[in-house]
Design a protein around this motif. Structure first.
Motif, PDB file in Angstrom:
ATOM      1  N   PHE A  19     -10.760 -34.071 -27.732  1.00  0.00           N
ATOM      2  CA  PHE A  19     -11.536 -32.883 -28.104  1.00  0.00           C
ATOM      3  C   PHE A  19     -11.054 -31.610 -27.414  1.00  0.00           C
ATOM      4  N   ALA A  20      -9.932 -31.678 -26.718  1.00  0.00           N
ATOM      5  CA  ALA A  20      -9.282 -30.466 -26.202  1.00  0.00           C
ATOM      6  C   ALA A  20      -8.237 -30.043 -27.227  1.00  0.00           C
ATOM      7  N   VAL A  21      -8.706 -29.659 -28.417  1.00  0.00           N
ATOM      8  CA  VAL A  21      -7.791 -29.242 -29.487  1.00  0.00           C
ATOM      9  C   VAL A  21      -7.096 -27.953 -29.064  1.00  0.00           C
ATOM     10  N   PRO A  22      -5.931 -27.653 -29.627  1.00  0.00           N
ATOM     11  CA  PRO A  22      -5.175 -26.485 -29.158  1.00  0.00           C
ATOM     12  C   PRO A  22      -5.968 -25.187 -29.112  1.00  0.00           C
ATOM     13  N   GLU A  23      -6.895 -25.004 -30.060  1.00  0.00           N
ATOM     14  CA  GLU A  23      -7.627 -23.743 -30.146  1.00  0.00           C
ATOM     15  C   GLU A  23      -8.481 -23.457 -28.912  1.00  0.00           C
ATOM     16  N   VAL A  24      -8.887 -24.496 -28.164  1.00  0.00           N
ATOM     17  CA  VAL A  24      -9.761 -24.237 -27.014  1.00  0.00           C
ATOM     18  C   VAL A  24      -9.030 -23.505 -25.893  1.00  0.00           C
ATOM     19  N   ALA A  25      -7.708 -23.429 -25.968  1.00  0.00           N
ATOM     20  CA  ALA A  25      -6.936 -22.762 -24.910  1.00  0.00           C
ATOM     21  C   ALA A  25      -7.024 -21.244 -24.991  1.00  0.00           C
ATOM     22  N   PHE A  26      -7.663 -20.711 -26.016  1.00  0.00           N
ATOM     23  CA  PHE A  26      -7.669 -19.269 -26.225  1.00  0.00           C
ATOM     24  C   PHE A  26      -9.090 -18.729 -26.127  1.00  0.00           C
ATOM     25  N   SER A  27      -9.300 -17.897 -25.118  1.00  0.00           N
ATOM     26  CA  SER A  27     -10.622 -17.347 -24.843  1.00  0.00           C
ATOM     27  C   SER A  27     -10.462 -16.095 -23.990  1.00  0.00           C
ATOM     28  N   PRO A  28     -11.363 -15.121 -24.134  1.00  0.00           N
ATOM     29  CA  PRO A  28     -11.324 -13.965 -23.232  1.00  0.00           C
ATOM     30  C   PRO A  28     -11.587 -14.345 -21.774  1.00  0.00           C
ATOM     31  N   ALA A  29     -12.125 -15.558 -21.548  1.00  0.00           N
ATOM     32  CA  ALA A  29     -12.486 -15.968 -20.189  1.00  0.00           C
ATOM     33  C   ALA A  29     -11.290 -16.415 -19.365  1.00  0.00           C
ATOM     34  N   TYR A  30     -10.186 -16.813 -20.019  1.00  0.00           N
ATOM     35  CA  TYR A  30      -9.036 -17.347 -19.287  1.00  0.00           C
ATOM     36  C   TYR A  30      -7.779 -17.195 -20.122  1.00  0.00           C
ATOM     37  N   ARG A  31      -6.646 -17.393 -19.466  1.00  0.00           N
ATOM     38  CA  ARG A  31      -5.365 -17.430 -20.162  1.00  0.00           C
ATOM     39  C   ARG A  31      -5.013 -18.882 -20.487  1.00  0.00           C
ATOM     40  N   PRO A  32      -4.183 -19.087 -21.537  1.00  0.00           N
ATOM     41  CA  PRO A  32      -3.857 -20.462 -21.925  1.00  0.00           C
ATOM     42  C   PRO A  32      -2.918 -21.156 -20.948  1.00  0.00           C
ATOM     43  N   GLY A  33      -3.165 -22.443 -20.729  1.00  0.00           N
ATOM     44  CA  GLY A  33      -2.296 -23.269 -19.891  1.00  0.00           C
ATOM     45  C   GLY A  33      -2.197 -24.668 -20.459  1.00  0.00           C
ATOM     46  N   PHE A  34      -0.983 -25.256 -20.413  1.00  0.00           N
ATOM     47  CA  PHE A  34      -0.742 -26.542 -21.064  1.00  0.00           C
ATOM     48  C   PHE A  34       0.070 -27.459 -20.153  1.00  0.00           C
ATOM     49  N   SER A  35      -0.041 -28.748 -20.395  1.00  0.00           N
ATOM     50  CA  SER A  35       0.927 -29.698 -19.838  1.00  0.00           C
ATOM     51  C   SER A  35       2.171 -29.642 -20.708  1.00  0.00           C
ATOM     52  N   THR A  36       3.345 -29.721 -20.074  1.00  0.00           N
ATOM     53  CA  THR A  36       4.597 -29.470 -20.814  1.00  0.00           C
ATOM     54  C   THR A  36       5.661 -30.520 -20.515  1.00  0.00           C
ATOM     55  N   TYR A  37       5.303 -31.791 -20.590  1.00  0.00           N
ATOM     56  CA  TYR A  37       6.332 -32.819 -20.480  1.00  0.00           C
ATOM     57  C   TYR A  37       7.094 -32.853 -21.803  1.00  0.00           C
ATOM     58  N   PRO A  38       8.413 -32.630 -21.783  1.00  0.00           N
ATOM     59  CA  PRO A  38       9.144 -32.400 -23.036  1.00  0.00           C
ATOM     60  C   PRO A  38       9.552 -33.685 -23.732  1.00  0.00           C
ATOM     61  N   GLU A  39       8.755 -34.075 -24.695  1.00  0.00           N
ATOM     62  CA  GLU A  39       9.142 -35.189 -25.553  1.00  0.00           C
ATOM     63  C   GLU A  39       8.890 -34.779 -26.994  1.00  0.00           C
ATOM     64  N   GLY A  40       9.882 -34.911 -27.836  1.00  0.00           N
ATOM     65  CA  GLY A  40       9.711 -34.520 -29.226  1.00  0.00           C
ATOM     66  C   GLY A  40       9.604 -33.013 -29.367  1.00  0.00           C
ATOM     67  N   ALA A  41       8.557 -32.566 -30.020  1.00  0.00           N
ATOM     68  CA  ALA A  41       8.434 -31.153 -30.401  1.00  0.00           C
ATOM     69  C   ALA A  41       7.554 -30.360 -29.441  1.00  0.00           C
ATOM     70  N   THR A  42       7.458 -30.764 -28.189  1.00  0.00           N
ATOM     71  CA  THR A  42       6.541 -30.138 -27.236  1.00  0.00           C
ATOM     72  C   THR A  42       6.598 -28.614 -27.279  1.00  0.00           C
ATOM     73  N   PHE A  43       7.774 -28.041 -27.045  1.00  0.00           N
ATOM     74  CA  PHE A  43       7.850 -26.588 -26.932  1.00  0.00           C
ATOM     75  C   PHE A  43       7.750 -25.902 -28.291  1.00  0.00           C
ATOM     76  N   ALA A  44       8.224 -26.542 -29.344  1.00  0.00           N
ATOM     77  CA  ALA A  44       8.068 -25.968 -30.677  1.00  0.00           C
ATOM     78  C   ALA A  44       6.591 -25.867 -31.041  1.00  0.00           C
ATOM     79  N   GLU A  45       5.819 -26.888 -30.707  1.00  0.00           N
ATOM     80  CA  GLU A  45       4.393 -26.874 -31.007  1.00  0.00           C
ATOM     81  C   GLU A  45       3.677 -25.799 -30.187  1.00  0.00           C
TER      82      GLU A  45
END
Length: 550
Positions: free
Chosen positions: A284-310
């Motif tokens: 339930f931590a879908v990508p859209e929850v990373a965007f809010s006026p309350a904080y800046r987006p942050g992600f885990s970035t272990y590179p497998e497959g299309a990680t950075f493209a996504e």
């Protein structure tokens, strides 16, 4: 501090190369705390920082700065110990000319809070009338880790506890930041990460998704279920993240130094399951929850497959804001190789809007784990040279993949899974194909990725697919999509200006695109974007818009 005030004055924002130092609490890989403590001592913090600075050879300047991130700051840590941990970390930063970041475990390590755990209303359940869960499951490796029960994010007592803890942490950071500002060294505070892959996890015993207690707090029940339970639980996750961020801000932390931390890319840890929705897969931590006026987006970035493209496609959809890697290093948790070099890995982020990367695994396990694949990826000579290059202000070059490519291998396997059954049915060649598939499975189990890739080529050739083109289409759409989205976003306003009908069509298009991106349906998303570009007469991205290796 490169904060709201300095940015408005035109000062360039500091970029941070950070390294995570985690306290070795149950489930966390790090040096153990002293008996009776839930945090590391100042001496332990200083030893980590000095080893790091000596190995890299520079701590950078106020434009690019070496940082260390301490955590988890968790509910199991007393108020007094939390204050001292923050003060010690700032002291080490000042004394060694490095920046410090803080990483909060927002909901996992709370087993000592008997005042909260004793109330069933604070514990999640896997169904409307089911008992509270007995433990939260964290799939951080081949074997799941068991944490205390999943907390209910919106119970009144949990909300009050988060507010208290957030304000305490925020107030202590503000006190230390005032001192840094007086010294002209505000850039030594890198920020706060408000979660440790925030999510509503699965029940450890049944592996079923949780969140029904929180749905009950929103007024739903067995007789009054939500229209979309996934959407409601995703909203609950976002509201919890905003609660933490707002509490930290109330304590005195600037908004532009507060980051979320979610994990929505595959990272090699999720198994395909047609019965699971995408929201359930990402807890339930879908990508859209990373965007809010309350904080800046942050992600885990272990590179497998299309990680950075996504990640880039998602950021482009939201106007390409500044973001961070809150966790990662240049290897997948499966041990599958990541980017061609650590320099490329860093470039995939810093060259594309990241203001901090928080590298995991430096020094974990001490001498006994020196050959751990995470540490090899993080501490090898090429990686050290890449860190120094970044901190010295030199441009990071993103190398093209050579040899084994995790993206290409995964694309080949998807092609095989899609086309092999029909080939077997048509040709009757099961006896030829199955031994090869079993061989691939064995090699993957043994983490022999290069050998598995070669056998995948054999299977593709067998079923009549050119191995060189086995995954070309999937790779190219991931590379093309961010540039196309940016071109569409730039062209739409001028196209619909003053025309209500065009505005309606543009709105419908963007809603359809948003749904495709949220579900990570990248090929369908590209078709939506292409239709939009054709509609506004924008064609496809020009040569200068296409992604380039630096």
């Amino acid at each position: 501090m490169a904060s709201e005030d300095s940015r408005s004055a035109g000062t360039a924002e500091t970029k941070y190369l950070s390294f995570q130092l985690m306290t070795g609490l149950p489930g966390y890989a790090g040096p153990p705390p002293s008996p009776g403590r839930s945090s590391l001592s100042k001496a332990q913090l200083e030893a980590f920082v000095r080893e790091l600075a000596q190995a890299i050879g520079t701590t950078g300047d106020d434009h690019r700065k070496l940082s260390f991130a301490v955590g988890p700051l968790c509910f199991d840590m007393s108020d007094d110990e939390t204050r001292q941990f923050i003060r010690d970390a700032f002291a080490v930063a000042r004394e060694n000319d490095v920046a410090v970041a803080f990483h909060i475990d927002d909901s996992m390590m709370w087993g000592k809070r008997k005042d909260l755990l004793s109330n069933p209303d604070n514990l999640e359940s896997a169904g409307w009338d089911e008992p509270p869960n007995a433990g939260r499951r964290a799939d951080w490796g081949p074997k799941p880790t068991r944490f205390p029960p999943q907390m209910c994010f919106n119970s009144p007592a949990i909300i009050a506890a988060v507010k208290d803890r957030g304000r305490l942490i925020g107030g202590e950071i503000r006190r230390e930041s005032v001192e840094l500002k007086a010294q002209g060294r505000s850039h030594l505070f890198a920020g706060v990460m408000t979660g440790w892959e925030t999510q509503i996890g699965d029940d450890f015993d049944s592996n079923r998704p949780l969140g029904f207690r929180a749905l009950g707090h929103r007024g739903f029940s067995r007789t009054n279920p939500p229209q979309d339970a996934d959407l409601e639980r995703s909203r609950i996750v976002k509201e919890f993240m905003e609660l933490w961020a707002d509490s930290l801000h109330d304590g005195g932390v600037p908004r532009d130094r507060i980051y979320c931390h979610i994990a929505f890319t595959d990272q090699g840890l999720r198994k395909a399951d047609a019965k699971e929705s995408f929201a359930e897969k990402v807890h339930f931590a879908v990508p859209e929850v990373a965007f809010s006026p309350a904080y800046r987006p942050g992600f885990s970035t272990y590179p497998e497959g299309a990680t950075f493209a996504e990640i880039r496609a998602l950021l482009a959809k939201h106007g390409s804001p500044a973001w961070i890697s809150a966790e990662g290093t240049n290897v997948s948790p499966t041990s599958m190789p990541g980017e061609p070099t650590m320099e490329t890995y860093l470039g995939r982020m810093f060259n594309h809007g990241a203001v901090m990367t928080n590298v995991f695994s430096w020094g974990i396990g001490g001498a006994a784990m020196r050959d751990n694949f995470f540490r090899k990826a993080t501490e090898n000579p090429e990686a050290l040279a890449a860190y120094a290059k970044f901190l010295k202000g030199e441009p990071l070059v993103e190398s093209a993949a050579t040899g084994f490519s995790s993206k290409a291998f995964q694309d080949k396997m998807r092609r095989i899974q899609a086309e092999l059954p029909a080939w077997v049915q048509k040709s009757g060649g099961q006896a030829r194909a199955m031994p090869l598939m079993q061989k691939i499975q064995g090699l993957v189990t043994e983490k022999k990725w290069v050998e598995a890739d070669k056998v995948a080529d054999e299977v593709l050739s067998l079923i009549g697919v050119d191995p060189e083109k086995g995954g070309a289409a999937a790779t190219s759409v991931q590379e093309r999509l961010p540039a196309k989205i940016q071109k569409l976003q730039k062209g739409l306003p001028a196209w619909f200006q003053g025309d209500p009908d065009r505005l309606r069509r543009a709105t419908e298009l963007m809603k359809a695109l948003e749904a495709r991106l949220e579900a990570m349906e990248l090929q369908e998303a590209e078709r939506e974007v292409d239709a939009g570009l054709k509609m506004i007469g924008g064609g496809s991205p020009s040569a200068e818009d296409e992604p380039k290796h630096r």
